[in-house]
Design an enzyme around this catalytic site. Sequence first.
Site, PDB file in Angstrom:
ATOM      1  N   TYR A  54      51.446  31.374  39.636  1.00 39.94           N
ATOM      2  CA  TYR A  54      50.053  31.830  40.263  1.00 39.94           C
ATOM      3  C   TYR A  54      49.189  31.163  38.724  1.00 39.94           C
ATOM      4  O   TYR A  54      48.264  30.625  39.235  1.00 39.94           O
ATOM      5  CB  TYR A  54      50.013  33.019  40.359  1.00 39.94           C
ATOM      6  N   SER A  74      40.655  32.415  40.046  1.00 36.74           N
ATOM      7  CA  SER A  74      41.298  33.881  39.486  1.00 36.74           C
ATOM      8  C   SER A  74      40.943  33.908  37.958  1.00 36.74           C
ATOM      9  O   SER A  74      40.611  32.861  37.273  1.00 36.74           O
ATOM     10  CB  SER A  74      42.738  34.005  39.677  1.00 36.74           C
TER      11      SER A  74
HETATM   12  N1  LIG Z   1      42.644  39.832  45.667  1.00 37.11           N
HETATM   13  C1  LIG Z   1      42.562  39.470  44.435  1.00 37.11           C
HETATM   14  O1  LIG Z   1      42.708  40.486  43.324  1.00 37.11           O
HETATM   15  C2  LIG Z   1      42.549  38.065  43.967  1.00 37.11           C
HETATM   16  C3  LIG Z   1      41.920  37.964  42.400  1.00 37.11           C
HETATM   17  C4  LIG Z   1      41.659  36.567  42.159  1.00 37.11           C
HETATM   18  C5  LIG Z   1      41.608  35.442  42.850  1.00 37.11           C
HETATM   19  N2  LIG Z   1      42.109  35.978  44.208  1.00 37.11           N
HETATM   20  C6  LIG Z   1      42.347  34.710  45.129  1.00 37.11           C
HETATM   21  O2  LIG Z   1      41.585  34.639  46.400  1.00 37.11           O
HETATM   22  C7  LIG Z   1      42.025  33.949  47.212  1.00 37.11           C
HETATM   23  C8  LIG Z   1      42.343  34.919  48.693  1.00 37.11           C
HETATM   24  O3  LIG Z   1      42.997  35.719  48.420  1.00 37.11           O
HETATM   25  P1  LIG Z   1      43.042  37.283  49.180  1.00 37.11           P
HETATM   26  O4  LIG Z   1      42.675  38.111  47.796  1.00 37.11           O
HETATM   27  O5  LIG Z   1      41.973  37.178  50.080  1.00 37.11           O
HETATM   28  O6  LIG Z   1      44.448  37.832  49.552  1.00 37.11           O
HETATM   29  P2  LIG Z   1      45.084  37.763  51.051  1.00 37.11           P
HETATM   30  O7  LIG Z   1      44.341  38.619  51.862  1.00 37.11           O
HETATM   31  O8  LIG Z   1      46.589  37.499  50.802  1.00 37.11           O
HETATM   32  O9  LIG Z   1      44.555  36.253  51.687  1.00 37.11           O
HETATM   33  C9  LIG Z   1      45.297  34.957  51.201  1.00 37.11           C
HETATM   34  C10 LIG Z   1      44.741  34.142  52.395  1.00 37.11           C
HETATM   35  O10 LIG Z   1      45.298  32.748  52.136  1.00 37.11           O
HETATM   36  C11 LIG Z   1      45.694  32.260  53.397  1.00 37.11           C
HETATM   37  N3  LIG Z   1      47.036  31.410  53.000  1.00 37.11           N
HETATM   38  C12 LIG Z   1      48.267  31.681  52.187  1.00 37.11           C
HETATM   39  N4  LIG Z   1      48.940  30.915  52.355  1.00 37.11           N
HETATM   40  C13 LIG Z   1      48.550  29.747  52.893  1.00 37.11           C
HETATM   41  C14 LIG Z   1      48.873  28.445  53.108  1.00 37.11           C
HETATM   42  N5  LIG Z   1      50.111  27.716  53.123  1.00 37.11           N
HETATM   43  N6  LIG Z   1      48.041  27.649  54.161  1.00 37.11           N
HETATM   44  C15 LIG Z   1      46.826  28.293  54.710  1.00 37.11           C
HETATM   45  N7  LIG Z   1      46.512  29.306  54.138  1.00 37.11           N
HETATM   46  C16 LIG Z   1      47.178  30.125  53.434  1.00 37.11           C
HETATM   47  C17 LIG Z   1      46.211  33.366  54.055  1.00 37.11           C
HETATM   48  O11 LIG Z   1      46.205  33.081  55.516  1.00 37.11           O
HETATM   49  P3  LIG Z   1      47.555  32.858  56.455  1.00 37.11           P
HETATM   50  O12 LIG Z   1      48.595  33.950  55.981  1.00 37.11           O
HETATM   51  O13 LIG Z   1      47.047  33.187  57.848  1.00 37.11           O
HETATM   52  O14 LIG Z   1      47.866  31.270  56.143  1.00 37.11           O
HETATM   53  C18 LIG Z   1      45.295  34.541  53.912  1.00 37.11           C
HETATM   54  O15 LIG Z   1      44.109  34.253  54.557  1.00 37.11           O
HETATM   55  C19 LIG Z   1      43.299  33.394  46.801  1.00 37.11           C
HETATM   56  O16 LIG Z   1      43.383  32.148  46.440  1.00 37.11           O
HETATM   57  C20 LIG Z   1      43.680  34.384  45.674  1.00 37.11           C
HETATM   58  O17 LIG Z   1      44.299  33.718  44.654  1.00 37.11           O
HETATM   59  C21 LIG Z   1      42.349  37.003  44.748  1.00 37.11           C
END
Ligand SMILES: NC(=O)c1ccc[n+]([C@@H]2O[C@H](COP(=O)([O-])OP(=O)(O)OC[C@H]3O[C@@H](n4cnc5c(N)ncnc54)[C@H](OP(=O)(O)O)[C@@H]3O)[C@@H](O)[C@H]2O)c1
Length: 314
Positions: free
Chosen positions: A201, A188
């Site tokens: 985070y 991130s």
């Molecule tokens: N969206 C943003 O603005 C943003 C910005 C920078 C970085 N990111 C990064 O991008 C990545 C994906 O996030 P997203 O934005 O797509 O959010 P999201 O829609 O909330 O997706 C998060 C994913 O992580 C999985 N997850 C959470 N806890 C877990 C666990 N204990 N074991 C296995 N899987 C787990 C969830 O699946 P389950 O609930 O099915 O386990 C879900 O598929 C993350 O690492 C986040 O930090 C996001």
Amino acid sequence: MSVIKIINANSLNWYLKYFGLPLAIGVTMFRLCLQKTNRKRRDALQGKIVVITGASSGIGEALAHVFYEYGCKVVLASRRRTELERVKEELLSKKQLSPTEEPVVCELDLSNLGQLESFVQKIYDTCGKIDILINNGGVSHRGSILHTTMEVDTKIMNTNYFGSVGLTKAVLPRMVEKKSGHVVFISSVQGLIALPDRSAYAASKHAMQAFADSLRSEMFQHNINVSVVSPGYVKTAVSLNALTGSGDSHGVMDKNTAAGFTSEYVAMKILDMVVNKNNELVISQFLPNLAIFLRHSMPSLYFWIMARRANKTN
Ligand SMILES: NC(=O)c1ccc[n+]([C@@H]2O[C@H](COP(=O)([O-])OP(=O)(O)OC[C@H]3O[C@@H](n4cnc5c(N)ncnc54)[C@H](OP(=O)(O)O)[C@@H]3O)[C@@H](O)[C@H]2O)c1
């Protein structure tokens, strides 16, 4: 007055003719060449086994779509099996760009560190190899340090950092043996800067960034690529799913997240980063980019701005 106008009009014409036009043509040609090269390189993805954690929603789900479209066998991993099955069904009903094998669904809780080795073994038993591991699964944080329990700190570190480290370590020996492989970390911009009320985070993503940088240097001799992606705001459920200081779900769609990039756009950028074997990719809006610049070149100003931001939210 009219003479000045004529001179200005003439010099503008001159610039457009001898500078602007050739520049525009050059840039367009460069972009077309880049697109052609990327299209060719994407073909090399055909038949690769790609493990994507956090594939049940957001960026992970979008990654599953793009890698599947380009002929990869995708392994969809996360905690919610029903959501993974939904993603699998959507992939199977899609018109594909290349022939592809059926996606594999595998339940995984990244915070359950003792389960990671057997998870990886299961994939080797089912698929025979892992070519690309995408450490994407993660959870965010909303809460001040004073009001965040150690349980929440530990859970976020385990999920975002130790979970990805454990999976990577379980996969590496066989990649080293084969002398090929690619490990991708979805970090991130908060792996590069830290904001108030996101301590756990930001710490987990800084740790991930450091681990990946060490790993890259160690893996160079083994022909294994290591990439770190640092997105800014992406429109997903990340803020809804973020943990508060007491461990509840935040449950709020943040304004900036709602206005963020689409996960499809981000996934396509990540796919091209993988095919081009780039070390890092920052996909961010102007303000996070400015914050990264200030943190490194004018840290005192950055700390002052962050202190004001923390004051506002308390
Ligand atoms: N969206 C943003 O603005 C943003 C910005 C920078 C970085 N990111 C990064 O991008 C990545 C994906 O996030 P997203 O934005 O797509 O959010 P999201 O829609 O909330 O997706 C998060 C994913 O992580 C999985 N997850 C959470 N806890 C877990 C666990 N204990 N074991 C296995 N899987 C787990 C969830 O699946 P389950 O609930 O099915 O386990 C879900 O598929 C993350 O690492 C986040 O930090 C996001």
